[in-house]
Design a protein around this motif. Sequence first.
Motif, PDB file in Angstrom:
ATOM      1  N   LEU A   8       6.047  22.834  21.416  1.00  0.00           N
ATOM      2  CA  LEU A   8       6.412  24.108  20.660  1.00  0.00           C
ATOM      3  C   LEU A   8       8.256  23.808  20.743  1.00  0.00           C
ATOM      4  N   ARG A   9       8.701  23.556  21.674  1.00  0.00           N
ATOM      5  CA  ARG A   9      10.124  23.445  21.596  1.00  0.00           C
ATOM      6  C   ARG A   9      10.408  22.121  20.823  1.00  0.00           C
ATOM      7  N   PHE A  10       9.714  20.880  20.818  1.00  0.00           N
ATOM      8  CA  PHE A  10       9.819  19.901  20.218  1.00  0.00           C
ATOM      9  C   PHE A  10       9.769  20.266  18.588  1.00  0.00           C
ATOM     10  N   MET A  11       8.746  20.928  18.203  1.00  0.00           N
ATOM     11  CA  MET A  11       8.584  21.185  16.767  1.00  0.00           C
ATOM     12  C   MET A  11       9.910  22.141  16.425  1.00  0.00           C
ATOM     13  N   LEU A  12      10.100  23.347  17.008  1.00  0.00           N
ATOM     14  CA  LEU A  12      11.163  24.206  16.791  1.00  0.00           C
ATOM     15  C   LEU A  12      12.503  23.621  16.799  1.00  0.00           C
ATOM     16  N   SER A  13      12.757  22.276  17.331  1.00  0.00           N
ATOM     17  CA  SER A  13      14.232  22.030  17.671  1.00  0.00           C
ATOM     18  C   SER A  13      14.760  21.467  16.040  1.00  0.00           C
ATOM     19  N   ALA A  14      13.873  21.281  15.170  1.00  0.00           N
ATOM     20  CA  ALA A  14      14.112  20.836  13.956  1.00  0.00           C
ATOM     21  C   ALA A  14      14.868  22.259  12.952  1.00  0.00           C
ATOM     22  N   TYR A  15      14.678  23.297  13.478  1.00  0.00           N
ATOM     23  CA  TYR A  15      15.179  24.498  12.722  1.00  0.00           C
ATOM     24  C   TYR A  15      16.114  25.292  13.542  1.00  0.00           C
ATOM     25  N   SER A  16      16.872  26.014  12.743  1.00  0.00           N
ATOM     26  CA  SER A  16      17.871  27.100  13.528  1.00  0.00           C
ATOM     27  C   SER A  16      17.052  28.216  13.731  1.00  0.00           C
ATOM     28  N   THR A  17      17.640  29.036  14.670  1.00  0.00           N
ATOM     29  CA  THR A  17      16.933  30.218  15.199  1.00  0.00           C
ATOM     30  C   THR A  17      17.493  31.239  14.130  1.00  0.00           C
ATOM     31  N   ASP A  18      18.587  30.881  13.196  1.00  0.00           N
ATOM     32  CA  ASP A  18      18.845  31.729  12.221  1.00  0.00           C
ATOM     33  C   ASP A  18      18.285  31.624  10.800  1.00  0.00           C
ATOM     34  N   ASP A  19      16.965  30.701  10.734  1.00  0.00           N
ATOM     35  CA  ASP A  19      16.285  30.584   9.666  1.00  0.00           C
ATOM     36  C   ASP A  19      15.367  31.750   9.429  1.00  0.00           C
ATOM     37  N   PRO A  20      14.968  32.438   8.771  1.00  0.00           N
ATOM     38  CA  PRO A  20      13.901  33.496   8.364  1.00  0.00           C
ATOM     39  C   PRO A  20      12.593  32.562   8.084  1.00  0.00           C
ATOM     40  N   ILE A  21      11.964  32.332   9.274  1.00  0.00           N
ATOM     41  CA  ILE A  21      10.710  31.525   9.162  1.00  0.00           C
ATOM     42  C   ILE A  21      10.085  31.683  10.428  1.00  0.00           C
ATOM     43  N   TYR A  22       8.840  31.419  10.210  1.00  0.00           N
ATOM     44  CA  TYR A  22       7.701  31.269  11.445  1.00  0.00           C
ATOM     45  C   TYR A  22       6.826  30.266  11.285  1.00  0.00           C
ATOM     46  N   PHE A  23       6.006  30.164  12.120  1.00  0.00           N
ATOM     47  CA  PHE A  23       4.944  29.101  12.211  1.00  0.00           C
ATOM     48  C   PHE A  23       3.538  29.599  12.946  1.00  0.00           C
ATOM     49  N   GLY A  24       2.666  28.770  12.518  1.00  0.00           N
ATOM     50  CA  GLY A  24       1.218  29.078  13.113  1.00  0.00           C
ATOM     51  C   GLY A  24       0.208  28.133  12.275  1.00  0.00           C
ATOM     52  N   HIS A  25      -0.899  28.693  12.305  1.00  0.00           N
ATOM     53  CA  HIS A  25      -2.045  27.853  11.449  1.00  0.00           C
ATOM     54  C   HIS A  25      -2.340  28.824  10.418  1.00  0.00           C
ATOM     55  N   LYS A  26      -1.982  28.037   8.930  1.00  0.00           N
ATOM     56  CA  LYS A  26      -1.782  29.226   7.890  1.00  0.00           C
ATOM     57  C   LYS A  26      -3.323  29.140   7.189  1.00  0.00           C
ATOM     58  N   PHE A  27      -3.682  30.390   6.773  1.00  0.00           N
ATOM     59  CA  PHE A  27      -4.939  30.617   5.831  1.00  0.00           C
ATOM     60  C   PHE A  27      -4.367  30.983   4.666  1.00  0.00           C
ATOM     61  N   ASN A  28      -5.362  30.959   3.673  1.00  0.00           N
ATOM     62  CA  ASN A  28      -4.961  31.116   2.300  1.00  0.00           C
ATOM     63  C   ASN A  28      -5.687  32.479   1.807  1.00  0.00           C
ATOM     64  N   THR A  29      -4.757  33.184   1.230  1.00  0.00           N
ATOM     65  CA  THR A  29      -5.449  34.485   0.685  1.00  0.00           C
ATOM     66  C   THR A  29      -4.597  35.062  -0.546  1.00  0.00           C
ATOM     67  N   THR A  30      -5.047  35.778  -1.416  1.00  0.00           N
ATOM     68  CA  THR A  30      -4.278  36.049  -2.698  1.00  0.00           C
ATOM     69  C   THR A  30      -3.567  37.287  -2.409  1.00  0.00           C
ATOM     70  N   ASP A  31      -3.619  37.781  -1.391  1.00  0.00           N
ATOM     71  CA  ASP A  31      -2.920  39.244  -0.685  1.00  0.00           C
ATOM     72  C   ASP A  31      -1.624  38.841  -0.450  1.00  0.00           C
ATOM     73  N   HIS A  32      -1.428  37.539   0.073  1.00  0.00           N
ATOM     74  CA  HIS A  32      -0.011  37.141   0.570  1.00  0.00           C
ATOM     75  C   HIS A  32       0.555  36.303  -0.510  1.00  0.00           C
ATOM     76  N   LYS A  33       2.216  36.203  -0.414  1.00  0.00           N
ATOM     77  CA  LYS A  33       2.665  35.182  -1.106  1.00  0.00           C
ATOM     78  C   LYS A  33       2.482  33.867  -0.905  1.00  0.00           C
ATOM     79  N   TRP A  34       2.590  33.645   0.466  1.00  0.00           N
ATOM     80  CA  TRP A  34       2.362  32.251   1.083  1.00  0.00           C
ATOM     81  C   TRP A  34       1.397  32.013   1.964  1.00  0.00           C
ATOM     82  N   GLY A  35       0.275  32.838   1.711  1.00  0.00           N
ATOM     83  CA  GLY A  35      -0.821  32.837   3.041  1.00  0.00           C
ATOM     84  C   GLY A  35      -0.478  33.563   4.214  1.00  0.00           C
ATOM     85  N   TYR A  36      -1.334  33.382   5.158  1.00  0.00           N
ATOM     86  CA  TYR A  36      -1.183  34.237   6.514  1.00  0.00           C
ATOM     87  C   TYR A  36      -1.584  33.225   7.421  1.00  0.00           C
ATOM     88  N   PHE A  37      -0.882  33.757   8.738  1.00  0.00           N
ATOM     89  CA  PHE A  37      -1.283  32.968  10.085  1.00  0.00           C
ATOM     90  C   PHE A  37      -2.196  33.432  10.706  1.00  0.00           C
TER      91      PHE A  37
END
Length: 203
Positions: A8-37
């Motif tokens: 987890l630390r290895f993956m997150l090291s590419a991003y800033s803690t100030d970025d409005p972003i989060y991660f997980g296993h993404k599923f698809n649905t029309t009720d979300h802008k970009w899917g959900y985790f």
Amino acid sequence: MFLMPENLRFMLSAYSTDDPIYFGHKFNTTDHKWGYFSGGSGYAMSRKTLRIFVEKVLTNKNFYNNPKSVCNIKTDDRIEDYDISRCLDYYNVYPGDARDLLKRDRFLPFWPEEHFFIRYNPTYWYWQRKYYWNDDGLDCCSNYTIAFHYISASYQYTMYYLIYKLQPYGINPRYPKPPMQKDFKQVANLLDRERYDPTFRGY
């Protein structure tokens, strides 16, 4: 869930803690802008995302107590992972692409064998909701997988032994270089393209 914090630390090291972003296993649905985790294998929120979630969602009673709100999380009969994504969508928090460079998943919603031996079934909910396409078998999962779901108590010990204790004699550990810091504006542009172009998946 069985979590490997080192990966987890290895993956997150590419991003800033100030970025409005989060991660997980993404599923698809029309009720979300970009899917959900999927909640099963967890999700990792940046400090910025966590602050938005606490200050603008959890403590904003006018927002989450309103039955007409897109983020009504007042009652216990809600679907937690589905609703958290809707809440964060509202505040334009980006659900990032957590896959590795070979497009293999790092957050896995099942136990290892289920991914290794899973067979494609177009009527099964998992295949209907998959946001990113990936191979089954050993190519299903990243060498730097972060989490598996549905790991029983006894299986936790088995996983711990196989990952952290067992060492084949004579094989030297191989470590990749730390990932380059990502430009969040470029990441956001790619994720925006995902939102509007269903043929484009991932960065």
